[in-house]
Scaffold this motif. Sequence first.
Motif, short mmCIF file in Angstrom:
data_model
loop_
_atom_site.label_atom_id
_atom_site.label_comp_id
_atom_site.label_asym_id
_atom_site.label_seq_id
_atom_site.Cartn_x
_atom_site.Cartn_y
_atom_site.Cartn_z
N TYR A 23 4.10 3.36 11.29
CA TYR A 23 3.87 3.61 9.86
C TYR A 23 2.59 4.42 9.71
O TYR A 23 1.54 4.05 10.25
N ILE A 34 6.72 -4.03 5.04
CA ILE A 34 7.37 -3.29 6.12
C ILE A 34 8.36 -4.24 6.78
O ILE A 34 8.01 -5.35 7.16
N LEU A 71 7.56 6.79 8.12
CA LEU A 71 7.95 6.00 9.28
C LEU A 71 8.41 6.96 10.37
O LEU A 71 9.07 7.95 10.08
#
Length: 142
Positions: A40, A51, A10
């Motif tokens: 991402y 997520i 990330l």
Amino acid sequence: QTCALPISVLSWTGESYYVSDGVHPNTGGAGASYVFRVKYTDADNTAPGSIQIWVDSNDDGDYLDANEKQNMTVDGGDSDYTNGELYTKSITLSYAGDGSYNYRFYASDGTADATGSPASNSTVTVQSTANKIGRASCRERV
């Protein structure tokens, strides 16, 4: 022979307002909408199984309460996770505690949790009342 597993990462998106954190505005009024964004990337081109944006919205020091973990949606993109995909979520925040809330992002490719700065706590500030002085000034100019 040791093989390194592909790692999901990330990162901040690098867009205006998202260069060094993942929320805009960084400070705002109670009841305002805060937009969270994160990038991402997965070296093996694996989509995230999950997520999320986690916001300690009642300021109690954890992410265990209702609605503190929310799924994010992909923002366009080409489905090529090797070059990164942007995810977004807009959340309306109310004032609680001292108004300084921790937030972090969470993602997993189904094998391991993503790493990177956004996976650690950052801070967003919610003020208890809107800037009444600013509003009065606008009205006076009309």
